[in-house]
Design an enzyme around this catalytic site. Structure first.
Site, PDB file in Angstrom:
ATOM      1  CG  HIS A  36       2.617  -5.109   6.854  1.00  0.00           C
ATOM      2  ND1 HIS A  36       2.421  -3.913   6.191  1.00  0.00           N
ATOM      3  CD2 HIS A  36       3.661  -5.707   6.238  1.00  0.00           C
ATOM      4  CE1 HIS A  36       3.338  -3.794   5.226  1.00  0.00           C
ATOM      5  NE2 HIS A  36       4.095  -4.857   5.235  1.00  0.00           N
ATOM      6  CB  THR A  64       4.949  -0.208   3.578  1.00  0.00           C
ATOM      7  OG1 THR A  64       3.750  -0.914   3.306  1.00  0.00           O
ATOM      8  CG2 THR A  64       5.321  -0.290   5.034  1.00  0.00           C
ATOM      9  CB  THR A  65       8.867   1.017   0.501  1.00  0.00           C
ATOM     10  OG1 THR A  65       8.432  -0.352   0.558  1.00  0.00           O
ATOM     11  CG2 THR A  65      10.373   1.084   0.452  1.00  0.00           C
ATOM     12  CE1 TYR A  72       2.150   4.222  -3.544  1.00  0.00           C
ATOM     13  CE2 TYR A  72       0.508   4.591  -5.271  1.00  0.00           C
ATOM     14  CZ  TYR A  72       1.807   4.287  -4.888  1.00  0.00           C
ATOM     15  OH  TYR A  72       2.758   4.052  -5.853  1.00  0.00           O
ATOM     16  NE  ARG A  84       4.250  -4.032  -9.768  1.00  0.00           N
ATOM     17  CZ  ARG A  84       3.350  -3.687 -10.708  1.00  0.00           C
ATOM     18  NH1 ARG A  84       3.533  -4.038 -11.961  1.00  0.00           N
ATOM     19  NH2 ARG A  84       2.270  -2.986 -10.383  1.00  0.00           N
ATOM     20  CB  SER A 108      -0.920  -0.001   1.233  1.00  0.00           C
ATOM     21  OG  SER A 108      -1.746  -1.129   1.215  1.00  0.00           O
TER      22      SER A 108
HETATM   23  S1  PPS Z   1       5.766  -3.686   1.372  1.00  0.00           S
HETATM   24  O1  PPS Z   1       6.330  -4.989   0.929  1.00  0.00           O
HETATM   25  O2  PPS Z   1       4.517  -3.863   2.105  1.00  0.00           O
HETATM   26  O3  PPS Z   1       6.743  -2.888   2.097  1.00  0.00           O
HETATM   27  O4  PPS Z   1       5.409  -2.944   0.003  1.00  0.00           O
HETATM   28  P1  PPS Z   1       4.906  -1.438  -0.092  1.00  0.00           P
HETATM   29  O5  PPS Z   1       6.045  -0.528   0.035  1.00  0.00           O
HETATM   30  O6  PPS Z   1       3.745  -1.233   0.821  1.00  0.00           O
HETATM   31  O7  PPS Z   1       4.314  -1.353  -1.557  1.00  0.00           O
HETATM   32  C1  PPS Z   1       5.117  -1.448  -2.698  1.00  0.00           C
HETATM   33  C2  PPS Z   1       4.454  -0.605  -3.746  1.00  0.00           C
HETATM   34  O8  PPS Z   1       4.775   0.777  -3.510  1.00  0.00           O
HETATM   35  C3  PPS Z   1       5.454   1.293  -4.659  1.00  0.00           C
HETATM   36  N1  PPS Z   1       6.461   2.269  -4.237  1.00  0.00           N
HETATM   37  C4  PPS Z   1       6.332   3.579  -4.396  1.00  0.00           C
HETATM   38  N2  PPS Z   1       5.344   4.338  -4.908  1.00  0.00           N
HETATM   39  C5  PPS Z   1       5.536   5.680  -4.947  1.00  0.00           C
HETATM   40  N3  PPS Z   1       6.641   6.289  -4.504  1.00  0.00           N
HETATM   41  C6  PPS Z   1       7.657   5.580  -3.984  1.00  0.00           C
HETATM   42  N4  PPS Z   1       8.745   6.206  -3.555  1.00  0.00           N
HETATM   43  C7  PPS Z   1       7.521   4.168  -3.915  1.00  0.00           C
HETATM   44  N5  PPS Z   1       8.306   3.173  -3.446  1.00  0.00           N
HETATM   45  C8  PPS Z   1       7.660   2.021  -3.662  1.00  0.00           C
HETATM   46  C9  PPS Z   1       6.068   0.050  -5.289  1.00  0.00           C
HETATM   47  O9  PPS Z   1       6.454   0.288  -6.618  1.00  0.00           O
HETATM   48  C10 PPS Z   1       4.939  -0.947  -5.132  1.00  0.00           C
HETATM   49  O10 PPS Z   1       3.831  -0.670  -5.992  1.00  0.00           O
HETATM   50  P2  PPS Z   1       3.692  -1.301  -7.457  1.00  0.00           P
HETATM   51  O11 PPS Z   1       2.296  -0.978  -7.883  1.00  0.00           O
HETATM   52  O12 PPS Z   1       3.924  -2.772  -7.335  1.00  0.00           O
HETATM   53  O13 PPS Z   1       4.705  -0.624  -8.295  1.00  0.00           O
END
Ligand code: PPS
Length: 344
Positions: free
Chosen positions: A158, A96-97, A246, A310, A94
């Site tokens: 989580h 997180t990172t 998000y 991704r 969602s």
């Molecule tokens: S986890 O495993 O729960 O920690 O994963 P999480 O970080 O919640 O989700 C990963 C998705 O967040 C996208 N992502 C980002 N989006 C916008 N900005 C930043 N900086 C960013 N970093 C990670 C990541 O690409 C994953 O989404 P998808 O749709 O798969 O690309």
């Protein structure tokens, strides 16, 4: 268990964090042994990454992993929260990172403001190394971070609101919840699971992911129950729980960073606003920047750093879901979120 970590890692502590694998394995084995007998009593469902998921307190968890029902039980039994702690809660995939990076950058901006490239932790390490999950912190031997009693400890989780350790619920500490369009969570989880899944199981088909997600069976799902668990309390305690999306954060990241900083008690000064401090954090935590920093290496146990980056967009679901699948998820979401102000 005592967790004496604060939120401020030094570079050497970030390295130490990565080096503690052996001790962690022993501690994990002890925790799994202690709680694993409960497994036989829990409802079971097909897993995405691990073979099975197990239902504990209404949510599906893995077993014998860092994120597992055993970990939740151990935290519920032993975790001590402090009133000054800050928690970032999310369902996996969602954002997180991204949220970890932004909050870490906001809270520590003065500590690193004179550091030139590339010494800021976010410019050399995965955000997951900078701001830990309580679920992984429980396995650590020594404090990960320098203990600074004047700073809040920052943790992510989580765990659904209703399963949080009692001490977090009672501590009155601040919590940020970030949710994301369920269809994008499904797609993101599908790709993540296929990267991490045991090769002997073969790749997961999207139809299978859709079927499991729709009936709520994803790691720490059901999606809708997780989101609602935090949404309900955010309405009751808006000064303690900030509920974000998000999808909105992607549209207006600058204002979300400002909102977060105010909520967390670290508002930007006028001088910082004039200096472009907010824009600097937005840029450092952007998908493009974090993906570049994390294009090599592993976080732990074979999880490559790049698995967390991704597409980073809103609406990638349109490339994966049929219109029938989309309608089914819309219908479930409308029913589950009926009367709630949670729109995507
Ligand atoms: S986890 O495993 O729960 O920690 O994963 P999480 O970080 O919640 O989700 C990963 C998705 O967040 C996208 N992502 C980002 N989006 C916008 N900005 C930043 N900086 C960013 N970093 C990670 C990541 O690409 C994953 O989404 P998808 O749709 O798969 O690309």
């Amino acid at each position: 268990m005592s967790i004496s970590a604060s939120n401020v890692p030094s570079l050497s502590s970030v390295t130490k964090y990565i080096d503690e694998d052996e001790h962690e394995k022993t501690k994990m084995a002890l925790i799994f042994d202690k709680y694993n007998h409960r497994l036989a009593t829990l409802p079971k469902e097909r897993g995405w990454i691990t073979e099975n998921l197990y239902m504990y307190q209404g949510f599906w968890h893995q077993s014998k992993r860092r994120m597992s029902f055993e970990t939740v039980m151990a935290l519920q039994d032993t975790f001590n929260a402090c009133p000054t702690d800050i928690y970032l809660a999310t369902l996996p995939k969602s954002g997180t990172t991204w949220l970890k990076a932004i909050v870490f950058a906001i809270v520590n901006r003065n500590r690193y403001k004179n550091d030139s490239f590339p010494t800021h932790p976010l410019l050399i390490s995965n955000p997951h190394n900078c701001l830990p999950f309580v679920e992984t912190e429980i396995f650590r031997n020594t404090p990960t971070y320098v203990n600074d009693p004047h700073s809040p400890r920052l943790f992510a989780t989580h765990i659904p609101y209703t399963s949080l350790p009692r001490s977090i619920l009672d501590s009155g500490c601040r919590l940020v919840y970030l949710c994301r369009n369920p269809k994008d969570v499904l797609v993101s989880m599908f790709h993540f699971a296929n990267k991490l899944r045991d090769k002997s199981r073969g790749p997961m088909r999207f139809e299978e992911a859709f079927e499991l997600f729709s009936k709520g069976a994803m790691p720490i799902g059901p999606y809708w129950d997780h989101v609602k668990s935090y949404h309900n309390v955010s309405l009751k305690h808006p000064t303690k729980i900030l509920f974000l999306k998000y999808d909105d954060m992607k549209v207006d990241t600058v204002n979300h960073v400002k909102r977060l900083s105010t909520f967390l008690g670290y508002p930007f000064t006028e001088a910082e606003n004039d200096d472009g401090a907010v824009q600097e954090i937005v840029r450092m935590c952007s998908f493009e920047n974090l993906r570049e920093v994390n294009k090599h290496g592993d976080l732990r146990e074979g999880i490559p750093n790049d698995a967390f980056f991704r597409e980073g967009t809103v609406g990638d679901w349109t490339n994966h879901l049929t219109s029938e699948m989309s309608e089914i998820l819309d219908q479930i979401t409308n029913e589950k979120f009926h009367g709630l102000d949670i729109l995507f």
